[in-house]
Design an enzyme around this catalytic site. Structure first.
Site, mmCIF file in Angstrom:
data_model
loop_
_atom_site.group_PDB
_atom_site.id
_atom_site.type_symbol
_atom_site.label_atom_id
_atom_site.label_comp_id
_atom_site.label_asym_id
_atom_site.label_seq_id
_atom_site.Cartn_x
_atom_site.Cartn_y
_atom_site.Cartn_z
ATOM 1 N N TYR A 296 -49.594 -30.738 -2.744
ATOM 2 C CA TYR A 296 -49.439 -31.939 -1.918
ATOM 3 C C TYR A 296 -48.090 -32.576 -2.243
ATOM 4 O O TYR A 296 -47.810 -32.889 -3.402
ATOM 5 C CB TYR A 296 -50.572 -32.925 -2.206
ATOM 6 C CG TYR A 296 -50.347 -34.302 -1.623
ATOM 7 C CD1 TYR A 296 -50.313 -35.428 -2.435
ATOM 8 C CD2 TYR A 296 -50.130 -34.462 -0.254
ATOM 9 C CE1 TYR A 296 -50.093 -36.696 -1.889
ATOM 10 C CE2 TYR A 296 -49.918 -35.721 0.294
ATOM 11 C CZ TYR A 296 -49.887 -36.828 -0.526
ATOM 12 O OH TYR A 296 -49.660 -38.075 0.006
ATOM 13 N N ASP B 227 -36.764 -19.840 8.375
ATOM 14 C CA ASP B 227 -37.135 -21.001 9.213
ATOM 15 C C ASP B 227 -36.860 -22.302 8.470
ATOM 16 O O ASP B 227 -37.695 -23.205 8.437
ATOM 17 C CB ASP B 227 -38.617 -20.902 9.602
ATOM 18 C CG ASP B 227 -38.974 -21.885 10.719
ATOM 19 O OD1 ASP B 227 -40.170 -22.199 10.879
ATOM 20 O OD2 ASP B 227 -38.049 -22.368 11.401
HETATM 21 C C1 LIG Z 1 -46.884 -32.709 6.208
HETATM 22 N N1 LIG Z 1 -47.125 -32.830 4.767
HETATM 23 N N2 LIG Z 1 -47.029 -34.005 4.119
HETATM 24 C C2 LIG Z 1 -47.286 -33.828 2.830
HETATM 25 C C3 LIG Z 1 -47.564 -32.467 2.632
HETATM 26 N N3 LIG Z 1 -47.868 -31.767 1.529
HETATM 27 C C4 LIG Z 1 -48.070 -30.443 1.676
HETATM 28 N N4 LIG Z 1 -47.995 -29.770 2.856
HETATM 29 C C5 LIG Z 1 -47.708 -30.480 3.959
HETATM 30 N N5 LIG Z 1 -47.633 -29.800 5.147
HETATM 31 C C6 LIG Z 1 -47.879 -28.371 5.230
HETATM 32 C C7 LIG Z 1 -46.617 -27.601 4.850
HETATM 33 C C8 LIG Z 1 -46.854 -26.129 4.984
HETATM 34 C C9 LIG Z 1 -46.759 -25.194 3.993
HETATM 35 N N6 LIG Z 1 -47.021 -23.945 4.384
HETATM 36 C C10 LIG Z 1 -47.312 -23.845 5.661
HETATM 37 N N7 LIG Z 1 -47.592 -22.615 6.239
HETATM 38 C C11 LIG Z 1 -47.884 -22.514 7.577
HETATM 39 O O1 LIG Z 1 -47.946 -23.490 8.316
HETATM 40 N N8 LIG Z 1 -48.070 -21.228 7.975
HETATM 41 C C12 LIG Z 1 -48.361 -20.855 9.273
HETATM 42 C C13 LIG Z 1 -48.662 -21.774 10.276
HETATM 43 C C14 LIG Z 1 -48.918 -21.291 11.547
HETATM 44 C C15 LIG Z 1 -48.884 -19.917 11.854
HETATM 45 C C16 LIG Z 1 -48.580 -19.057 10.817
HETATM 46 C C17 LIG Z 1 -48.518 -17.594 11.111
HETATM 47 F F1 LIG Z 1 -49.756 -17.171 11.324
HETATM 48 F F2 LIG Z 1 -47.751 -17.415 12.199
HETATM 49 F F3 LIG Z 1 -47.966 -16.965 10.088
HETATM 50 C C18 LIG Z 1 -48.310 -19.494 9.550
HETATM 51 S S1 LIG Z 1 -47.286 -25.342 6.426
HETATM 52 C C19 LIG Z 1 -47.466 -31.855 3.877
#
Ligand SMILES: Cn1ncc2ncnc(NCCc3cnc(NC(=O)Nc4cccc(C(F)(F)F)c4)s3)c21
Length: 274
Positions: A93, A139
């Site tokens: 987080y 990205d």
């Molecule tokens: C906003 N926010 N605020 C505080 C905070 N603390 C932690 N995290 C946050 N946000 C999340 C950050 C992420 C980390 N890893 C991710 N990974 C992902 O979103 N992967 C993902 C998505 C869709 C499709 C695919 C696929 F299938 F195409 F591969 C892969 S998102 C926070």
């Protein structure tokens, strides 16, 4: 061999709280693991959408890649689980959220050169680690750069990352002498795409908008290909020099990570390390 401890998680292990962000694939919720009371971020992805968009393999690759990455400037992915409809990803987080929102909340959507240099150095640190493991993020943008309570940058979302296929290069390396230029440089997504993104990020943090912003479609493509950027006078000479050393059309001409980290402007922004 010693089996890696595989904790099998389920939704019952967590108290799920408010949404931290809403994505097109699903949302992220602040959550608390019941036993340890640890606060984490729980990313929820809908299987139907992953299947419809044919990105399930990407999610598997992301989890596999992140499993091997441990670095203070990379958002840790602790594990995952799924039920019949959703996939849940357990993440560190980052209490100050996305750099994107931090920039939006600043006057002029920009930060000081000291802060910008701090973030560039931390991002370069994270990328030096990723690239040393053959991982290209691909990205990098303010939405994927999170900040923890101590304003440390955390590189996140490896959903579009790849592991450079060293295999091909190894098979070829014995006979590199005979390879045509387009062969050796034909790395469609080589590490230098991440370096480029550092330059764009530095520009945006100091100017308040991205160098090719508010262009659209082919004009945007043309501007990027032309690779001409205008850096306002408000940006210091040192920062301008670093931006111009990174934003190069030719991938190989971009300043390597090691030289970004030791660039005079970056060094000047850090009080002499005791
Ligand atoms: C906003 N926010 N605020 C505080 C905070 N603390 C932690 N995290 C946050 N946000 C999340 C950050 C992420 C980390 N890893 C991710 N990974 C992902 O979103 N992967 C993902 C998505 C869709 C499709 C695919 C696929 F299938 F195409 F591969 C892969 S998102 C926070």
């Amino acid at each position: 061999p010693q089996a890696r401890e595989e904790t099998c998680w389920s939704l019952d292990d967590f108290d799920v709280g408010r949404p931290l962000g809403k994505g097109k694939f699903g949302n992220v919720f602040i959550s608390r693991e019941k036993k340890t009371k640890r606060i984490i971020a729980l990313k929820v992805l809908f299987k139907t959408q992953l299947l419809q968009l044919g990105v399930s393999h990407q999610l598997k690759r992301e989890i596999e890649i992140q499993y091997h990455l441990r670095h203070p400037n990379i958002l840790t992915l602790y594990g995952y689980f799924h039920d019949d409809k959703r996939v849940f990803v357990i993440l560190d987080y980052a209490s100050r959220g996305e750099l994107f929102n931090v920039l939006q909340s600043q006057p002029g959507h920009k930060v000081s050169e000291v802060i910008a240099a701090r973030f560039v150095r931390q991002l370069a640190n994270a990328l030096k680690y990723c690239h040393s493991k053959g991982v290209i993020h691909r990205d990098i943008k303010p939405e994927n750069l999170l900040l923890d309570s101590k304003l440390n940058l955390k590189l996140a979302d490896f959903g579009w990352s790849v592991v450079a296929d060293h295999s091909k290069r190894h098979t070829l390396c014995g006979t590199m002498d005979y390879l045509a230029p387009e062969m050796v440089s034909n790395q469609p997504h080589d590490f230098n795409v991440d370096i480029w993104a550092i330059g764009i990020l530095l520009f945006e943090m100091l100017v308040g908008y991205a160098p090719f912003a508010n262009q659209t479609g082919d004009k945007l493509i043309a501007r990027i290909k032309e690779c001409k950027i205008y850096i306002p006078q408000s940006v210091s000479d040192g920062a301008s020099r670093l931006i111009n050393a990174i934003i190069k059309k030719e991938p190989q001409e971009r300043l390597p990570l090691a030289e970004i980290m030791t660039h005079p402007w970056i060094q000047d922004m850090f009080p002499r390390e005791e």
